[in-house]
Structure formats: structure tokens, C-alpha cells
Write an enzyme that holds these catalytic residues in place. Structure first.
Site, PDB file in Angstrom:
ATOM      1  N   CYS A  58     -21.512  40.658 -84.558  1.00  0.00           N
ATOM      2  CA  CYS A  58     -20.903  41.723 -85.354  1.00  0.00           C
ATOM      3  C   CYS A  58     -20.649  42.937 -84.462  1.00  0.00           C
ATOM      4  CB  CYS A  58     -21.840  42.092 -86.503  1.00  0.00           C
ATOM      5  SG  CYS A  58     -21.262  43.498 -87.479  1.00  0.00           S
ATOM      6  N   CYS A  61     -23.253  45.870 -85.755  1.00  0.00           N
ATOM      7  CA  CYS A  61     -24.726  45.765 -85.686  1.00  0.00           C
ATOM      8  C   CYS A  61     -25.250  44.711 -84.722  1.00  0.00           C
ATOM      9  CB  CYS A  61     -25.306  45.546 -87.073  1.00  0.00           C
ATOM     10  SG  CYS A  61     -25.096  43.874 -87.721  1.00  0.00           S
ATOM     11  N   CYS A 107     -20.635  40.879 -92.750  1.00  0.00           N
ATOM     12  CA  CYS A 107     -21.894  40.751 -92.037  1.00  0.00           C
ATOM     13  C   CYS A 107     -23.037  40.955 -93.032  1.00  0.00           C
ATOM     14  CB  CYS A 107     -21.968  41.784 -90.915  1.00  0.00           C
ATOM     15  SG  CYS A 107     -23.562  41.827 -90.078  1.00  0.00           S
ATOM     16  N   CYS A 110     -25.086  44.470 -92.042  1.00  0.00           N
ATOM     17  CA  CYS A 110     -24.500  45.812 -92.168  1.00  0.00           C
ATOM     18  C   CYS A 110     -23.332  45.901 -93.145  1.00  0.00           C
ATOM     19  CB  CYS A 110     -24.086  46.330 -90.792  1.00  0.00           C
ATOM     20  SG  CYS A 110     -22.661  45.478 -90.087  1.00  0.00           S
ATOM     21  N   CYS A 130     -11.735  32.729 -90.751  1.00  0.00           N
ATOM     22  CA  CYS A 130     -10.611  33.407 -90.105  1.00  0.00           C
ATOM     23  C   CYS A 130     -11.021  34.870 -89.892  1.00  0.00           C
ATOM     24  CB  CYS A 130      -9.404  33.282 -91.030  1.00  0.00           C
ATOM     25  SG  CYS A 130      -7.862  33.844 -90.330  1.00  0.00           S
TER      26      CYS A 130
END
Length: 142
Positions: A58, A61, A107, A110, A130
Site C-alpha cells: 500500500c 501504509c 487497504c 488504512c 485491477c
């Protein structure tokens, strides 16, 4: 209280101060996509052509999201993966924007917008995650 994924990663939300500090490092385009559920233009993302071994995390984070071994060329213009690093690392949310029904991916730590998942992907899962390149950061295997 810390919540840990099956793969051993902390899924506890970022503290307010840590989130603010990390958001300050985002470019305007990253902010538009990650924080405001935007979409980058197809065939423009910096990770689309990446074929190096490693992990996609991510952007906000650093939670591991995808392994490079799950990446495939979907022809859609966005990096595509057939399975996540750990299913607990990605939240799925029904998305009815733009006159269609899709599944948005975020995510799990976060809440950053990552992209969407579709059921037209490669085996063994048949899924196509995607993703927006700007929502990810690549860490090359050493």
C-alpha cells in the site's frame, strides 16, 4: 489492540498523527486516487510494465498487498493480479458509482482506495484485481 492477519502483519489502523504524516508525502495524483477514490488513466501507471520479482505494498501504509508472482497482463491498462498477498489485507466494498455495479478494493489497514476486483481474471482464482499504480509501491526482492 493490535489485529494481526494470518500472514503475521498488523492490521491496526494508523494513528492520526502517523496517517497525517504519511498523507503529507502523497503527490496530488496519489491523493486524488488513494484518498478520494479516483482512477488513474489506463496505460499510464508506473507499475503496469513492471516484471521484477517482489511485493506490491500500500502506498500509504506499506501493508503487503500483492506478490509479483500473482501479477498478469490483462490488457486493461492497469496492473492486474489474480490473488492478494493475504486476503485479510484487502477490504471489498460494493461500488455503484458511474452507472455500474463493481467491487471496490481498499487497504484493510488504512482504507486507501486501490482499485476494483472483477471475476474475469486468470486461474487459479478467476479474479482480476485491477489496481491503480499510484496506490501501490513496489519493493523489489533482494
Amino acid at each position: 489492540m493490535n489485529r494481526q492477519s494470518a500472514s503475521g502483519f498488523d492490521l491496526s489502523p494508523l494513528s492520526e498523527s502517523e496517517r497525517t504524516a504519511r498523507e503529507a508525502t502523497l503527490t496530488p495524483e496519489e491523493r486524488r486516487v488513494v484518498l478520494a477514490q479516483g482512477t488513474e488513466r489506463p496505460f499510464c501507471g508506473g507499475l503496469l510494465e513492471n516484471k521484477k520479482p517482489g511485493i506490491y505494498v500500500c502506498r500509504l501504509c506499506d501493508l503487503p498487498l500483492f506478490n509479483s508472482t500473482a501479477k498478469f497482463e490483462s490488457g486493461t491498462g492497469w496492473p492486474s493480479f489474480f490473488e492478494p498477498f493475504d486476503p485479510e489485507h484487502i477490504d471489498s466494498i460494493r461500488d455503484t458509482s458511474h452507472g455500474m455495479i463493481r467491487v471496490e478494493t481498499r487497504c484493510a489497514r488504512c482504507g486507501s482506495h486501490l482499485g476494483h476486483v472483477f471475476d474475469d481474471g486468470r486461474e487459479p482464482t478467476g479474479l482480476r484485481f485491477c489496481m491503480n499504480s499510484v496506490a501501490l509501491r513496489f519493493i523489489e526482492e533482494s
